[in-house]
Design a protein around this motif. Sequence first.
Motif, PDB file in Angstrom:
ATOM      1  N   GLY A  75       0.819  -1.206   0.000  1.00 52.54           N
ATOM      2  CA  GLY A  75       0.000   0.000   0.000  1.00 52.54           C
ATOM      3  C   GLY A  75       0.849   1.250   0.000  1.00 52.54           C
ATOM      4  O   GLY A  75       2.058   1.200   0.249  1.00 52.54           O
ATOM      5  N   ALA A  76       0.221   2.363  -0.307  1.00 51.10           N
ATOM      6  CA  ALA A  76       0.872   3.671  -0.294  1.00 51.10           C
ATOM      7  C   ALA A  76      -0.132   4.685   0.207  1.00 51.10           C
ATOM      8  O   ALA A  76      -1.348   4.507   0.050  1.00 51.10           O
ATOM      9  N   LEU A  77       0.368   5.749   0.844  1.00 51.85           N
ATOM     10  CA  LEU A  77      -0.520   6.749   1.421  1.00 51.85           C
ATOM     11  C   LEU A  77      -0.933   7.802   0.418  1.00 51.85           C
ATOM     12  O   LEU A  77      -2.077   8.247   0.395  1.00 51.85           O
ATOM     13  N   GLN A  78      -0.025   8.224  -0.441  1.00 53.35           N
ATOM     14  CA  GLN A  78      -0.294   9.342  -1.334  1.00 53.35           C
ATOM     15  C   GLN A  78       0.621   9.237  -2.548  1.00 53.35           C
ATOM     16  O   GLN A  78       1.718   8.681  -2.485  1.00 53.35           O
ATOM     17  N   ASP A  79       0.155   9.747  -3.686  1.00 54.15           N
ATOM     18  CA  ASP A  79       0.975   9.739  -4.896  1.00 54.15           C
ATOM     19  C   ASP A  79       2.266  10.504  -4.669  1.00 54.15           C
ATOM     20  O   ASP A  79       2.298  11.523  -3.974  1.00 54.15           O
ATOM     21  N   GLY A  80       3.342  10.011  -5.252  1.00 57.20           N
ATOM     22  CA  GLY A  80       4.644  10.650  -5.124  1.00 57.20           C
ATOM     23  C   GLY A  80       5.610  10.051  -6.120  1.00 57.20           C
ATOM     24  O   GLY A  80       5.229   9.197  -6.941  1.00 57.20           O
ATOM     25  N   PRO A  81       6.887  10.463  -6.074  1.00 55.02           N
ATOM     26  CA  PRO A  81       7.872   9.941  -7.026  1.00 55.02           C
ATOM     27  C   PRO A  81       7.996   8.426  -6.989  1.00 55.02           C
ATOM     28  O   PRO A  81       8.282   7.800  -8.004  1.00 55.02           O
ATOM     29  N   ARG A  82       7.808   7.831  -5.818  1.00 55.58           N
ATOM     30  CA  ARG A  82       7.961   6.373  -5.699  1.00 55.58           C
ATOM     31  C   ARG A  82       6.629   5.660  -5.530  1.00 55.58           C
ATOM     32  O   ARG A  82       6.583   4.433  -5.468  1.00 55.58           O
ATOM     33  N   ASP A  83       5.538   6.395  -5.433  1.00 57.79           N
ATOM     34  CA  ASP A  83       4.243   5.792  -5.119  1.00 57.79           C
ATOM     35  C   ASP A  83       3.183   6.211  -6.131  1.00 57.79           C
ATOM     36  O   ASP A  83       3.069   7.388  -6.478  1.00 57.79           O
ATOM     37  N   ASP A  84       2.400   5.238  -6.564  1.00 59.40           N
ATOM     38  CA  ASP A  84       1.287   5.453  -7.485  1.00 59.40           C
ATOM     39  C   ASP A  84       0.075   4.768  -6.868  1.00 59.40           C
ATOM     40  O   ASP A  84      -0.048   3.542  -6.903  1.00 59.40           O
ATOM     41  N   LEU A  85      -0.839   5.551  -6.284  1.00 57.63           N
ATOM     42  CA  LEU A  85      -1.959   4.972  -5.556  1.00 57.63           C
ATOM     43  C   LEU A  85      -2.804   4.060  -6.427  1.00 57.63           C
ATOM     44  O   LEU A  85      -3.123   2.933  -6.041  1.00 57.63           O
ATOM     45  N   ASP A  86      -3.193   4.542  -7.597  1.00 57.45           N
ATOM     46  CA  ASP A  86      -4.025   3.718  -8.463  1.00 57.45           C
ATOM     47  C   ASP A  86      -3.262   2.484  -8.917  1.00 57.45           C
ATOM     48  O   ASP A  86      -3.825   1.391  -9.014  1.00 57.45           O
TER      49      ASP A  86
END
Length: 431
Positions: A75-86
């Motif tokens: 899981g991830a909390l919020q979109d960012g350089p290393r995270d893609d929520l969708d």
Amino acid sequence: MPRAFVLGGYGLIGAECCRALACAGFDVTAVGRSRAAAAQSGLAVDWLYRDLVQTDAATWRADLAGADVVVNAAGALQDGPRDDLDGVHDRALAALIDALDGSATRVVQISAAGVSPDAPTEFFRSKARGDARLMASALDWVILRPTLVLAPAAYGGTALLRAQAATPLVHLQVFPDAPVQTVALSDLAQAVVTAARGGIPRRRVYDLTEAGSRSFAATTTRMRAWLGLPDWRLSLTLPRPLPRLTGRIADGLGRLGWRSPLRTNALVSLQAGITGDPSAWETAGGAPCRALDETLSAMPATPQDRWFARMYLLLPLAIGVLALFWTASGLIALAQPQRSADVLILRGTAPGLAMAIALAGGVADVALGLAILWRRWARAAALGMIAVAGSYLFGSLAFTPDLWLDPMGPMVKVLPTLPLALIVASLIEPR
């Protein structure tokens, strides 16, 4: 021996699920994208290195052949350089469902209490899309939705909860009336084991939480008592615009790679309350989750917990101070390089070399001051600050020793940056 794969295996929840499944007799393979994080997890399990967002159904089909259980703790909390929520919460699950289509593999999805298609944050909405996709499939699945997870280790929201509980003198209240329920990480992991064994009805959604709730202010007060700290002398409720501003700043820092629990998604979720209904889980035969006091009693606070709680908010302050000090120092030097060069020229250095040293020093200072703000380079920048500051100090002893006796103490003032940079380099952990 049944085989279990745990996606997000080195995360706070994923790692505990790996341990619980292994103790329950499963042959566990943890799945993650970072070899470094896997090595630091200390898990005695096999590893499969995959980027969930980039892995297609054909690859998953080959990887998971013969799996009895797949636990999705990624899981991830919020979109960012290393995270893609969708990508993490929906598209990756779509590929996984496609790969397992027609198999008898059970999928245990760890979601979150409060998810819905019309939730106020993309975190909950993307989680809801993934849950809906799994529920619409023909697979054997169970969805677990925990409330605020408490563990001996702290990360994200639980780390922030400890930090707020450790603030000195004044109880700084943010959304004090927001209702909060908790669940012990060990209870969540045992629920995963129960689901993996088929001990509860399949194709159902279960909230995992203690029965009662309390306000966020009462929760932080209880956490402070758990840390063994004295009562606050004052209580101050922060005005609503301040948390919103803090969230936007944290969102901006998220673009630099910092996964702050103060980002807008987390604050909006807290404002709405973190609650669930344990009745479906208990009716299905699941073990009741412990109340907050029972959870805290089972993991008594240690000096390390108090250190962590106090240092959690001091670390970003230290990074900010170092960034400001080094950037300002470099800009001042670059704005008037001749003055910096004159210090060396008056002591016998050739003018050309003196100017080159002045310009190089200014550029290095600015580069380090900006680099420490980028999560990926923060530790290297802190170590660079130590090296550069050390070269300044030793260089001054060799070429300008009289500066150590200057009434303004220009060299003496460099000394405090060394331990501060060392502390930052020591506290930053890869994730």
